[in-house]
Design a protein around this motif. Structure first.
Motif, mmCIF file in Angstrom:
data_model
loop_
_atom_site.group_PDB
_atom_site.id
_atom_site.type_symbol
_atom_site.label_atom_id
_atom_site.label_comp_id
_atom_site.label_asym_id
_atom_site.label_seq_id
_atom_site.Cartn_x
_atom_site.Cartn_y
_atom_site.Cartn_z
ATOM 1 N N SER A 1 5.176 34.367 7.711
ATOM 2 C CA SER A 1 4.520 34.467 6.433
ATOM 3 C C SER A 1 4.690 33.260 5.722
ATOM 4 N N GLY A 2 3.659 32.403 5.350
ATOM 5 C CA GLY A 2 3.819 31.166 4.530
ATOM 6 C C GLY A 2 4.664 30.225 5.275
ATOM 7 N N THR A 3 4.303 30.067 6.817
ATOM 8 C CA THR A 3 5.306 29.294 7.599
ATOM 9 C C THR A 3 4.721 28.416 8.407
ATOM 10 N N LEU A 4 3.519 28.654 8.955
ATOM 11 C CA LEU A 4 2.772 27.897 9.704
ATOM 12 C C LEU A 4 1.885 26.907 9.466
ATOM 13 N N VAL A 5 1.750 26.784 8.136
ATOM 14 C CA VAL A 5 1.211 25.574 7.509
ATOM 15 C C VAL A 5 2.039 24.308 7.754
ATOM 16 N N TYR A 6 3.293 24.536 7.936
ATOM 17 C CA TYR A 6 4.454 23.565 8.289
ATOM 18 C C TYR A 6 4.343 23.032 9.547
ATOM 19 N N LEU A 7 3.660 23.678 10.749
ATOM 20 C CA LEU A 7 3.498 23.202 11.826
ATOM 21 C C LEU A 7 1.955 22.645 12.112
ATOM 22 N N VAL A 8 1.752 21.358 12.584
ATOM 23 C CA VAL A 8 0.901 20.588 12.614
ATOM 24 C C VAL A 8 0.015 21.522 13.977
ATOM 25 N N ARG A 9 -1.260 21.148 14.076
ATOM 26 C CA ARG A 9 -2.117 22.215 14.754
ATOM 27 C C ARG A 9 -1.630 22.464 16.103
ATOM 28 N N ALA B 1 4.312 40.353 22.244
ATOM 29 C CA ALA B 1 4.846 41.070 21.238
ATOM 30 C C ALA B 1 3.468 41.392 20.244
ATOM 31 N N ARG B 2 3.757 42.114 19.431
ATOM 32 C CA ARG B 2 2.597 42.186 18.314
ATOM 33 C C ARG B 2 2.949 41.158 17.382
ATOM 34 N N TRP B 3 1.897 40.696 16.564
ATOM 35 C CA TRP B 3 2.001 39.695 15.908
ATOM 36 C C TRP B 3 1.477 39.854 14.356
ATOM 37 N N VAL B 4 2.207 39.903 13.515
ATOM 38 C CA VAL B 4 1.858 40.236 12.276
ATOM 39 C C VAL B 4 1.630 38.745 11.354
ATOM 40 N N SER B 5 0.872 38.393 10.977
ATOM 41 C CA SER B 5 0.898 37.020 10.190
ATOM 42 C C SER B 5 0.368 36.938 8.894
ATOM 43 N N LEU B 6 0.749 36.419 8.059
ATOM 44 C CA LEU B 6 0.230 36.333 6.597
ATOM 45 C C LEU B 6 0.318 34.753 6.275
ATOM 46 N N GLU B 7 -0.581 34.186 6.399
ATOM 47 C CA GLU B 7 -0.825 32.785 6.313
ATOM 48 C C GLU B 7 -2.189 32.439 5.847
ATOM 49 N N PHE C 1 -4.500 34.144 1.143
ATOM 50 C CA PHE C 1 -3.794 34.151 2.445
ATOM 51 C C PHE C 1 -4.613 35.389 3.278
ATOM 52 N N ALA C 2 -4.456 35.439 4.700
ATOM 53 C CA ALA C 2 -5.043 36.455 5.568
ATOM 54 C C ALA C 2 -4.084 37.271 6.237
ATOM 55 N N LEU C 3 -4.087 38.285 5.962
ATOM 56 C CA LEU C 3 -3.168 39.304 6.874
ATOM 57 C C LEU C 3 -3.841 39.664 8.068
ATOM 58 N N SER C 4 -3.000 39.169 9.160
ATOM 59 C CA SER C 4 -3.672 39.822 10.462
ATOM 60 C C SER C 4 -2.737 40.338 11.170
ATOM 61 N N LEU C 5 -3.185 41.311 12.258
ATOM 62 C CA LEU C 5 -2.347 41.761 13.178
ATOM 63 C C LEU C 5 -2.962 41.504 14.617
ATOM 64 N N ASP C 6 -2.135 40.783 15.546
ATOM 65 C CA ASP C 6 -2.657 40.345 16.657
ATOM 66 C C ASP C 6 -3.942 39.147 16.416
ATOM 67 N N ASP C 7 -4.967 39.697 17.058
ATOM 68 C CA ASP C 7 -6.001 38.774 16.508
ATOM 69 C C ASP C 7 -7.455 39.266 15.549
ATOM 70 N N ASP C 8 -6.847 40.146 15.030
ATOM 71 C CA ASP C 8 -7.554 40.828 13.848
ATOM 72 C C ASP C 8 -7.446 40.531 12.455
ATOM 73 N N VAL C 9 -8.125 39.952 11.597
ATOM 74 C CA VAL C 9 -7.856 39.961 10.114
ATOM 75 C C VAL C 9 -8.044 41.317 9.565
ATOM 76 N N LEU C 10 -6.936 41.683 8.869
ATOM 77 C CA LEU C 10 -7.269 43.054 8.133
ATOM 78 C C LEU C 10 -7.560 42.894 6.835
ATOM 79 N N ALA C 11 -6.901 41.860 6.190
ATOM 80 C CA ALA C 11 -7.291 41.853 4.837
ATOM 81 C C ALA C 11 -7.100 40.391 4.142
ATOM 82 N N LEU C 12 -7.560 40.201 3.091
ATOM 83 C CA LEU C 12 -7.151 38.884 2.288
ATOM 84 C C LEU C 12 -6.025 39.309 1.368
#
Ligand SMILES: C[S@@+](CC[C@H](N)C(=O)[O-])C[C@H]1O[C@@H](n2cnc3c(N)ncnc32)[C@H](O)[C@@H]1O
Length: 319
Positions: free
Chosen positions: A244-252, A267-273, A297-308
């Motif tokens: 969450s709020g982290t992957l913006v610090y990584l280049v593409r 693993a499952r992947w929960v991302s809030l980015e 931000f987008a909340l996603s679980l694996d390959d699916d966005v669940l919510a903004l």
């Protein structure tokens, strides 16, 4: 306008406006101040970040108020600000993001083994220790009763009714912060913007909860340290990688390498980015809500966005 001036102007209008009148004034002030811009441009590009310069100056004792006195202090103490800005990272740790993360975690069969990448001090590793209110729904409490921290989150859709069971929690960070260190705690507090008293109170209360049971935090790079830490998770729990709020610090290219590493773990992947960060996720958001992402931000679980979601967990706008 120089690139740095443009950065500060964008920070003032897109990020600070409505959140911190002081930071908004400072950022507009810097953008129109060639002498200070010249000093800031002595730093490597990523270290010219408004939030970092403002945080470091406050940490070192700059007066928090009108632009003029802050500016004069910063110029007079530039060597210290410069040296600190070279080593510190903006590691804002926002427990309220757990309200949004919980919406995804509640969908995963438990017990959960949580592995947060970019954990800062680990406050988001304790989603089961905070109380919640979604919209004007019922309170949701930890299994052992109400928490000292109540996280409130507007929600356009399904209310979360189930607290996940967390069997294991661990994190990776380039620079893990220790809530039991006075200096780290003060840096975390300084990263909260000046007028945000509610966020500061939440941070202090969440740090108390984490202090009582500090998580396992490993110093390392998001991708390089992942497999070794994941191997320590209990085999009978569902391994969930959280960012969450982290992957913006990584280049593409690093982000893509990280995504492959999570895939390889199974693993499952929960991302809030930031909603635009991964093209495949951004496409889902744009298809549902149009191209204007407005810093959401987008909340996603694996390959699916669940919510903004609000970048700090303020709201859930279910897709
Ligand atoms: C803005 S903080 C977010 C902290 C926490 N996830 C939250 O939501 O409150 C981002 C964190 O990512 C860490 N970070 C940045 N790049 C990283 C990398 N390549 N590997 C590991 N951690 C990284 C930073 O040190 C920082 O603590």
């Amino acid at each position: 306008m120089s690139e740095t001036a443009d950065w500060y102007t964008r920070f003032a209008t897109l990020e600070a406006h409505g959140q911190s009148a002081i930071y908004e004034e400072w950022a507009h002030g810097v953008a129109a101040d060639p002498a200070l811009l010249e000093l800031i441009e002595q730093l490597p590009r990523l270290r010219r970040q408004p939030n970092l310069i403002f945080g470091v100056s406050r940490f070192l004792g700059a007066p928090v108020g009108p632009y003029g006195p802050w500016r004069d202090w910063t110029v007079a103490h530039w060597t210290s600000v410069y040296n600190d800005a070279l080593v510190r990272l903006t590691q804002t740790n926002e427990a309220r993001r757990c309200a949004v993360l919980l919406a995804a975690l509640a969908r995963i069969p438990g017990p959960l083994a949580l592995l947060e990448v970019g954990a800062s001090a680990g406050l988001c590793l304790f989603p089961d220790r905070y109380s919640y209110r979604f919209g004007d729904g019922e309170l949701l409490h930890p299994l052992d009763g109400p928490s000292a921290v109540l996280l409130e989150c507007d929600s356009s859709g399904p209310i979360i009714e189930r607290m996940p069971r967390v069997a294991w929690r661990a994190g990776i960070d380039l620079n893990p912060l220790d809530v039991n260190s006075a200096e780290d705690s003060r840096w975390l507090e300084t990263l909260v913007w000046p007028e945000q008293a509610e966020r500061r109170a939440r941070l202090l209360a969440a740090m108390d909860i984490v202090r009582a049971d500090p998580p396992l935090l490993v110093r390392g790079d998001a991708t390089d340290a992942l497999a070794e830490l994941a191997a320590q998770a209990p085999a009978d729990a569902t391994l969930v990688v959280m960012t969450s709020g982290t992957l913006v610090y990584l280049v593409r290219a690093e982000r893509d390498r990280f995504a492959s590493a999570v895939g390889a773990l199974g693993a499952r992947w929960v991302s809030l980015e930031a909603a635009g960060l991964f093209p495949a996720l951004a496409d889902q958001v744009v298809a549902a809500r149009g191209p204007q992402l407005d810093g959401k931000f987008a909340l996603s679980l694996d390959d699916d966005v669940l919510a903004l979601a609000g970048p700090h967990g303020q709201f859930l706008d279910w897709l």
